[in-house]
Design an enzyme around this catalytic site. Structure first.
Site, PDB file in Angstrom:
ATOM      1  N   GLU A   1      12.008  -2.149  11.811  1.00 11.94           N
ATOM      2  CA  GLU A   1      11.617  -1.032  10.958  1.00 11.94           C
ATOM      3  C   GLU A   1      10.451  -0.269  11.627  1.00 11.94           C
ATOM      4  O   GLU A   1       9.443  -0.871  11.981  1.00 11.94           O
ATOM      5  CB  GLU A   1      11.147  -1.667   9.642  1.00 11.94           C
ATOM      6  CG  GLU A   1      11.079  -0.794   8.458  1.00 11.94           C
ATOM      7  CD  GLU A   1      10.737  -1.602   7.186  1.00 11.94           C
ATOM      8  OE1 GLU A   1      10.227  -2.732   7.283  1.00 11.94           O
ATOM      9  OE2 GLU A   1      10.997  -1.077   6.101  1.00 11.94           O
TER      10      GLU A   1
ATOM     11  N   CYS B   1      10.224   1.334   2.382  1.00 10.84           N
ATOM     12  CA  CYS B   1      11.161   0.296   2.819  1.00 10.84           C
ATOM     13  C   CYS B   1      12.607   0.788   2.785  1.00 10.84           C
ATOM     14  O   CYS B   1      13.483   0.161   3.355  1.00 10.84           O
ATOM     15  CB  CYS B   1      10.999  -0.949   1.964  1.00 10.84           C
ATOM     16  SG  CYS B   1      11.084  -0.558   0.219  1.00 10.84           S
TER      17      CYS B   1
ATOM     18  N   GLY C   1       6.834  -6.307   0.085  1.00 11.41           N
ATOM     19  CA  GLY C   1       6.089  -6.234   1.341  1.00 11.41           C
ATOM     20  C   GLY C   1       6.967  -6.661   2.495  1.00 11.41           C
ATOM     21  O   GLY C   1       8.193  -6.559   2.432  1.00 11.41           O
ATOM     22  N   SER C   2       6.332  -7.180   3.516  1.00  9.77           N
ATOM     23  CA  SER C   2       7.067  -7.493   4.744  1.00  9.77           C
ATOM     24  C   SER C   2       7.911  -8.763   4.603  1.00  9.77           C
ATOM     25  O   SER C   2       7.594  -9.665   3.818  1.00  9.77           O
ATOM     26  CB  SER C   2       6.077  -7.670   5.896  1.00  9.77           C
ATOM     27  OG  SER C   2       5.206  -8.733   5.611  1.00  9.77           O
TER      28      SER C   2
ATOM     29  N   LEU D   1      11.771  -6.998   0.351  1.00  9.26           N
ATOM     30  CA  LEU D   1      11.203  -7.117   1.702  1.00  9.26           C
ATOM     31  C   LEU D   1      11.588  -5.937   2.588  1.00  9.26           C
ATOM     32  O   LEU D   1      11.966  -4.884   2.098  1.00  9.26           O
ATOM     33  CB  LEU D   1      11.647  -8.460   2.302  1.00  9.26           C
ATOM     34  CG  LEU D   1      11.370  -9.672   1.402  1.00  9.26           C
ATOM     35  CD1 LEU D   1      11.913 -10.952   2.012  1.00  9.26           C
ATOM     36  CD2 LEU D   1       9.874  -9.799   1.119  1.00  9.26           C
TER      37      LEU D   1
ATOM     38  N   LYS E   1      -1.996  -8.524  -7.706  1.00  8.05           N
ATOM     39  CA  LYS E   1      -2.868  -8.502  -6.512  1.00  8.05           C
ATOM     40  C   LYS E   1      -2.403  -7.302  -5.678  1.00  8.05           C
ATOM     41  O   LYS E   1      -1.401  -7.369  -4.983  1.00  8.05           O
ATOM     42  CB  LYS E   1      -2.687  -9.807  -5.728  1.00  8.05           C
ATOM     43  CG  LYS E   1      -3.848 -10.187  -4.825  1.00  8.05           C
ATOM     44  CD  LYS E   1      -4.226  -9.191  -3.763  1.00  8.05           C
ATOM     45  CE  LYS E   1      -3.272  -9.175  -2.585  1.00  8.05           C
ATOM     46  NZ  LYS E   1      -3.611  -8.169  -1.564  1.00  8.05           N
ATOM     47  N   PRO E   2      -3.132  -6.190  -5.766  1.00 10.36           N
ATOM     48  CA  PRO E   2      -2.708  -5.013  -5.006  1.00 10.36           C
ATOM     49  C   PRO E   2      -3.074  -5.164  -3.523  1.00 10.36           C
ATOM     50  O   PRO E   2      -3.910  -5.997  -3.168  1.00 10.36           O
ATOM     51  CB  PRO E   2      -3.514  -3.877  -5.638  1.00 10.36           C
ATOM     52  CG  PRO E   2      -4.751  -4.536  -6.179  1.00 10.36           C
ATOM     53  CD  PRO E   2      -4.359  -5.946  -6.544  1.00 10.36           C
ATOM     54  N   ALA E   3      -2.458  -4.349  -2.686  1.00 16.20           N
ATOM     55  CA  ALA E   3      -2.812  -4.340  -1.261  1.00 16.20           C
ATOM     56  C   ALA E   3      -4.288  -3.974  -1.122  1.00 16.20           C
ATOM     57  O   ALA E   3      -4.801  -3.132  -1.867  1.00 16.20           O
ATOM     58  CB  ALA E   3      -1.950  -3.336  -0.518  1.00 16.20           C
ATOM     59  N   SER E   4      -4.960  -4.588  -0.156  1.00 17.87           N
ATOM     60  CA  SER E   4      -6.403  -4.342  -0.002  1.00 17.87           C
ATOM     61  C   SER E   4      -6.705  -2.901   0.409  1.00 17.87           C
ATOM     62  O   SER E   4      -7.798  -2.398   0.140  1.00 17.87           O
ATOM     63  CB  SER E   4      -6.983  -5.309   1.030  1.00 17.87           C
ATOM     64  OG  SER E   4      -6.855  -6.621   0.528  1.00 17.87           O
TER      65      SER E   4
ATOM     66  N   TRP F   1       0.815  -1.225   0.000  1.00 17.89           N
ATOM     67  CA  TRP F   1       0.000   0.000   0.000  1.00 17.89           C
ATOM     68  C   TRP F   1       0.843   1.268   0.000  1.00 17.89           C
ATOM     69  O   TRP F   1       0.317   2.351  -0.215  1.00 17.89           O
ATOM     70  CB  TRP F   1      -0.947   0.008   1.215  1.00 17.89           C
ATOM     71  CG  TRP F   1      -0.219  -0.238   2.514  1.00 17.89           C
ATOM     72  CD1 TRP F   1      -0.129  -1.437   3.172  1.00 17.89           C
ATOM     73  CD2 TRP F   1       0.543   0.701   3.284  1.00 17.89           C
ATOM     74  NE1 TRP F   1       0.651  -1.299   4.299  1.00 17.89           N
ATOM     75  CE2 TRP F   1       1.073   0.011   4.396  1.00 17.89           C
ATOM     76  CE3 TRP F   1       0.823   2.070   3.151  1.00 17.89           C
ATOM     77  CZ2 TRP F   1       1.875   0.630   5.355  1.00 17.89           C
ATOM     78  CZ3 TRP F   1       1.627   2.688   4.107  1.00 17.89           C
ATOM     79  CH2 TRP F   1       2.135   1.966   5.192  1.00 17.89           C
ATOM     80  N   ASN F   2       2.154   1.170   0.289  1.00 19.68           N
ATOM     81  CA  ASN F   2       2.903   2.431   0.437  1.00 19.68           C
ATOM     82  C   ASN F   2       3.240   3.098  -0.888  1.00 19.68           C
ATOM     83  O   ASN F   2       3.380   4.313  -0.959  1.00 19.68           O
ATOM     84  CB  ASN F   2       4.144   2.243   1.328  1.00 19.68           C
ATOM     85  CG  ASN F   2       5.122   1.243   0.776  1.00 19.68           C
ATOM     86  OD1 ASN F   2       4.789   0.445  -0.088  1.00 19.68           O
ATOM     87  ND2 ASN F   2       6.347   1.275   1.262  1.00 19.68           N
TER      88      ASN F   2
END
Ligand code: ADP
Length: 482
Positions: A385, A288, A232-233, A255, A179-182, A155-156
């Site tokens: 982080e 990130c 992502g994470s 990541l 598949k984008p962030a919800s 999402w960022n």
């Protein structure tokens, strides 16, 4: 929302060349500035995800067989449409993500450049003819697309992380399902509207929305899917490796990071403050590659803290859609709680507050740009982080100590340092354990450079001529009996 082209605001998934409206299960998309629901997008079921994979698989051979020049031309057209509609795309991005409009537009334009770059690189996926060890043989290497790809994006950077992945995939000849962030599907769907308008076939670029673990699980298990590119994470990255182990899926993983930012005693202090402001407070600290640990030589640490504090105090905090805003809200309350925990932990270990220090008067998920000095090297934020606007200054005594502290992390994405001593610049750059090093700058990403991490920050690179290699396989032809 006031858009020049309202059709870019799209709340339907893009699957096999069809727009799928929400029927039954749906996901609310909210504006993080006020929590208002701005759209509802479908929460697709497993059958729909399988259909998307089948559509990509059906489109695969034709897309791969097209001349690279033709694929490049379509990518270039998509790029041009993104630039032509950048203001509308920025409004959509700010509405679902919160960042200031100028930053949103910056993200869109800077990352559309990956489409332009890979439109050009498509033509340069060269094979090889290698001198063979036997006279009657020839060794020939072809480079071929890996096959159907999936991208799972965060999402960022709701817009930019998609063009970065779709650019090299499509250029190499691979269809890609995003598949984008919800939290932020609308930027992805707007990109799908423009991809369709550019003439990219429906099965070649698709956007599916729904429950992340379900969709991720299907991607990992599907034998028709060759590769997943994820940003992502680290935790979800590990999960993807485990889930996809059975089918030996190819993975590109971008990541978590915990970027160190070193300021040596010979640095240009004003430039270092300016670089730290960008590296720390961009996107409210939610990138990130954001500086998370700022190590400053003890002889200049207090002066650096004073100047950084003054600059942080001057940041204009507000709604992203209001002119002049420099820092928007955080994505959600969990993000606010995390910065509070990191802040309290540092204060408990003896840090001194220089600027900010708590939730902002605007309420909601707004947080004051915060600066701490005299932070302990053992603070929680030195290990994890923070992903929020907390600049923590940790003093150091020697170059060796600074490098050791910088490297004492399981992450290795970005690192930054400021120095004007050429010998030190090479010494430090070579010793820092990270995939990218910003030297006398706080901003490093661009399409011509290989972006990615070492250690637990990931696998693979995005951007540069290396970026497209992630989407091609080598095939060795052994020509014998010549
Ligand atoms: P962040 O902390 O930035 O939200 P996440 O790794 O949780 O990072 O999310 C990044 C992306 O990964 C998002 O698109 C999210 O929906 C997706 N995601 C989260 N959990 C999973 C999962 N178990 N499998 C696949 N994707 C996931």
């Amino acid at each position: 929302m006031n858009l020049t082209d309202p059709t870019l605001f799209c709340d339907r998934a893009w699957l096999g060349g069809e727009w799928i409206a929400a029927s039954g299960a749906a996901i609310d998309v909210t504006d993080p500035a006020d929590g208002r629901v701005i759209a509802r997008v479908p929460s697709l079921d497993g059958g729909a995800i399988e259909r998307a994979i089948a559509a990509a698989d059906a489109a695969r051979a034709d897309w791969a067989a097209r001349p690279a020049k033709e694929r490049g031309a379509l990518l270039r057209k998509w790029h041009d449409l993104i630039l032509a509609n950048a203001d509308d795309l920025a409004r959509i991005l700010t509405a679902e993500q919160g960042k200031p409009l100028a930053e949103a537009k910056g993200e869109i334009v800077a990352n559309a450049a990956y489409l332009e770059w890979f439109a050009e690189e498509a033509k340069r996926v060269y094979g090889e003819v290698i001198p063979a060890p036997a006279a009657d043989r020839r060794v020939i290497v072809l480079k071929q697309p890996v096959g159907v790809c999936a991208a799972i994006t965060p999402w960022n950077f709701p817009n930019g992380m998609i063009t970065r992945k779709a650019g090299p995939a499509l250029a190499a000849g691979c269809p890609i399902i995003v598949k984008p962030a919800s939290q932020t599907p609308l930027s992805a769907l707007a990109l799908a509207v423009l991809a369709d308008r550019a003439g990219i076939p429906g099965g070649v670029f698709q956007v599916v929305t729904g429950k992340a673990s379900m969709i991720g699980g299907i991607f990992c298990k599907s034998p028709k899917l060759a590769k997943i590119s994820f940003t992502g994470s680290t935790e979800v990255g590990r999960w993807l490796i485990r889930e996809s182990a059975e089918g030996i899926k190819k993975l590109s993983l971008e990541l978590g990071g915990n970027a160190p930012f070193l300021v040596f005693e010979d640095a240009d202090l004003d430039a270092a403050v300016e670089g730290a402001m960008i590296a720390k407070f961009r996107n409210s600290g939610q990138t990130c590659v954001c500086a998370n640990r700022i190590y400053v030589h003890e002889s200049i640490a207090e002066e650096f803290a004073r100047r950084l504090g003054r600059a942080a105090d001057a940041l204009r905090v507000g709604r992203g859609d209001q002119p002049g805003t420099e820092q928007g809200p955080l994505i959600d309350m969990a993000a606010v709680e995390k910065i509070e925990a990191h802040l309290q932990d540092a204060l408990d270990r003896g840090a001194r507050l220089v600027a900010g220090g708590g939730r902002h008067a605007l309420g909601g998920t707004w947080f004051q740009p915060t600066v701490l000095s005299g932070v302990s090297p053992d603070a929680l934020l030195a290990r994890e982080e923070t992903f929020a606007p907390l600049a923590a200054i940790i003093p150091f005594r020697s170059e060796a100590e600074a490098i050791d502290m910088a490297n004492a992390s399981e992450f290795g994405l970005a690192a930054y340092f400021y120095s004007r001593d050429l010998a030190r610049v090479f010494r430090v750059a070579e010793r820092l354990e990270s995939g990218m090093v910003g030297i006398n700058t706080g901003l490093i990403a661009n399409e011509a450079a290989p972006f990615g991490g070492v250690k637990q920050s990931g696998l693979g690179r995005e951007g540069s001529r290396h970026g497209i290699e992630e989407y091609v396989e080598m095939k060795y032809l052994c020509m014998a009996g010549l």
